[in-house]
Motif scaffolding. Structure first.
Motif, short mmCIF file in Angstrom:
data_model
loop_
_atom_site.label_atom_id
_atom_site.label_comp_id
_atom_site.label_asym_id
_atom_site.label_seq_id
_atom_site.Cartn_x
_atom_site.Cartn_y
_atom_site.Cartn_z
N HIS A 11 15.32 -47.35 21.18
CA HIS A 11 16.17 -46.89 22.29
C HIS A 11 15.32 -46.77 23.55
O HIS A 11 14.10 -46.86 23.50
CB HIS A 11 16.86 -45.56 21.95
CG HIS A 11 15.90 -44.45 21.66
ND1 HIS A 11 15.34 -43.67 22.63
CD2 HIS A 11 15.39 -44.00 20.48
CE1 HIS A 11 14.53 -42.79 22.08
NE2 HIS A 11 14.54 -42.97 20.76
N LEU A 12 15.98 -46.51 24.66
CA LEU A 12 15.31 -46.30 25.94
C LEU A 12 15.23 -44.80 26.22
O LEU A 12 16.04 -44.01 25.70
CB LEU A 12 16.07 -46.99 27.06
CG LEU A 12 16.13 -48.51 27.01
CD1 LEU A 12 17.05 -49.03 28.11
CD2 LEU A 12 14.76 -49.13 27.15
N ASP A 13 14.29 -44.43 27.08
CA ASP A 13 14.25 -43.04 27.53
C ASP A 13 15.51 -42.74 28.33
O ASP A 13 16.15 -43.65 28.87
CB ASP A 13 13.01 -42.80 28.40
CG ASP A 13 11.73 -42.76 27.58
OD1 ASP A 13 11.83 -42.59 26.34
OD2 ASP A 13 10.64 -42.87 28.18
N LYS A 14 15.85 -41.47 28.47
CA LYS A 14 17.09 -41.09 29.13
C LYS A 14 17.14 -41.53 30.59
O LYS A 14 18.18 -41.96 31.08
CB LYS A 14 17.29 -39.58 29.04
CG LYS A 14 17.58 -39.11 27.64
CD LYS A 14 17.78 -37.62 27.58
CE LYS A 14 18.03 -37.20 26.15
NZ LYS A 14 18.17 -35.77 26.00
N ALA A 21 13.68 -51.38 32.34
CA ALA A 21 12.81 -51.57 31.18
C ALA A 21 12.47 -53.05 31.00
O ALA A 21 11.33 -53.40 30.71
CB ALA A 21 13.48 -51.03 29.92
N ALA A 22 13.47 -53.91 31.19
CA ALA A 22 13.23 -55.35 31.06
C ALA A 22 12.23 -55.82 32.10
O ALA A 22 11.30 -56.59 31.80
CB ALA A 22 14.54 -56.12 31.19
N GLN A 23 12.39 -55.35 33.33
CA GLN A 23 11.47 -55.74 34.41
C GLN A 23 10.06 -55.20 34.12
O GLN A 23 9.07 -55.91 34.31
CB GLN A 23 11.99 -55.21 35.74
CG GLN A 23 11.19 -55.71 36.92
CD GLN A 23 11.77 -55.22 38.24
OE1 GLN A 23 12.52 -54.25 38.28
NE2 GLN A 23 11.40 -55.90 39.31
N ALA A 24 9.95 -53.97 33.63
CA ALA A 24 8.64 -53.39 33.31
C ALA A 24 7.97 -54.18 32.18
O ALA A 24 6.75 -54.44 32.24
CB ALA A 24 8.80 -51.93 32.91
N LEU A 61 4.52 -49.38 24.85
CA LEU A 61 5.95 -49.48 25.11
C LEU A 61 6.52 -48.13 25.57
O LEU A 61 7.38 -48.08 26.45
CB LEU A 61 6.69 -49.97 23.87
CG LEU A 61 6.44 -51.44 23.48
CD1 LEU A 61 7.14 -51.75 22.17
CD2 LEU A 61 6.90 -52.37 24.57
N ALA A 62 6.04 -47.04 24.99
CA ALA A 62 6.51 -45.71 25.37
C ALA A 62 6.14 -45.41 26.82
O ALA A 62 6.90 -44.75 27.53
CB ALA A 62 5.94 -44.65 24.44
N SER A 63 4.99 -45.89 27.27
CA SER A 63 4.61 -45.67 28.66
C SER A 63 5.52 -46.43 29.62
O SER A 63 5.61 -46.09 30.79
CB SER A 63 3.15 -46.08 28.89
OG SER A 63 3.02 -47.49 28.82
N LEU A 64 6.22 -47.42 29.13
CA LEU A 64 7.16 -48.18 29.94
C LEU A 64 8.59 -47.65 29.79
O LEU A 64 9.52 -48.22 30.36
CB LEU A 64 7.12 -49.66 29.54
CG LEU A 64 5.77 -50.37 29.73
CD1 LEU A 64 5.83 -51.78 29.17
CD2 LEU A 64 5.38 -50.39 31.19
N GLY A 65 8.79 -46.60 29.01
CA GLY A 65 10.10 -46.01 28.83
C GLY A 65 10.90 -46.62 27.70
O GLY A 65 12.10 -46.40 27.60
#
Length: 181
Positions: A11-14, A21-24, A61-65
Motif C-alpha cells: 500500500h501507499l502511505d496516507k 509514488a510512481a514519479q518518485a 521503498l518506504a522512504s519513497l512512501g
C-alpha cells in the motif's frame, strides 16, 4: 534449500498518492513507466534476494512512501552437477587471479630492475666525474656487496609463495571437499 525473498506492493502511505509514488520510483530507481505500473499491479521490480537485502530494498521503498511486503520464495537446492560446475568456475577464477597477480609481480620486478640499473649507471657516471675532479687514494680495498644479492632473497620468497599457492590450488582442485570456502 535456500530462502529468497521478493518485494511486492502492499500500500501507499496516507499522504502519498499513486502518481507521486510512481514519479518518485521512476526518478529514484530509474524505472520505466511500465515497470512501475507492473509493480503496483502486484509484480516484483527487484529480483529475488536474501532477507537482509530485501529489507534494505523495502526501506528504500518506504522512504519513497511505498510500503511493500516480503514474499518468501523457496529455491530448490543445487544439483551435484551444478555444484561441480560452480566449483570449476571458482577454480578458474582463482587461477585467473593468480595469473594476473603473477603478471603484475613480474612487471613490478622488471620495473624495479630497470630503475636499479638506471640508478647504478647514474651512480657510476657521477662516480667517474667525481674521480676526475678529486683524486682520492684509498689504502685498503673497498668491497661492496653485489647488487643482485639484495634482490635474490626477495625473488626466492616470491617463488616459494607462488609454489605454495599453486600447490594449495592443486589440492583444492583434486580434493574439493577438503576446502570449503
Amino acid at each position: 534449500m535456500s530462502e529468497q525473498y521478493r518485494l511486492l506492493f502492499a500500500h501507499l502511505d496516507k499522504e502519498q498518492d499513486i502518481e507521486q509514488a510512481a514519479q518518485a520510483l521512476q526518478q529514484r530507481l530509474k524505472l520505466a513507466e511500465q515497470q512501475v505500473e507492473a509493480f503496483f499491479s502486484g509484480e516484483a521490480i527487484f529480483p529475488a534476494s536474501d532477507k537482509a537485502k530485501a529489507l534494505k530494498q523495502a526501506k528504500v521503498l518506504a522512504s519513497l512512501g511505498v510500503r511493500a511486503r516480503l514474499k518468501r520464495i523457496v529455491a530448490p537446492a543445487q544439483t551435484p552437477a551444478a555444484a561441480a560446475g560452480q566449483a570449476d568456475e571458482q577454480v578458474l577464477a582463482a587461477l585467473d587471479y593468480i595469473t594476473s597477480s603473477l603478471i603484475r609481480l613480474e612487471e613490478r620486478l622488471d620495473d624495479m630492475d630497470q630503475r636499479f640499473s638506471e640508478h647504478l649507471l647514474h651512480q657510476q657516471q657521477s662516480n667517474d666525474s667525481d674521480e676526475l675532479a678529486l683524486d682520492l687514494s684509498l689504502d685498503e680495498e673497498l668491497n661492496l656487496p653485489a647488487a643482485s644479492a639484495t634482490r635474490h632473497p626477495l625473488l626466492v620468497v616470491i617463488l616459494v609463495l607462488i609454489t605454495l599457492l599453486l600447490a594449495i590450488l592443486g589440492v583444492s582442485y583434486f580434493y574439493p571437499d577438503l576446502f570449503n570456502f
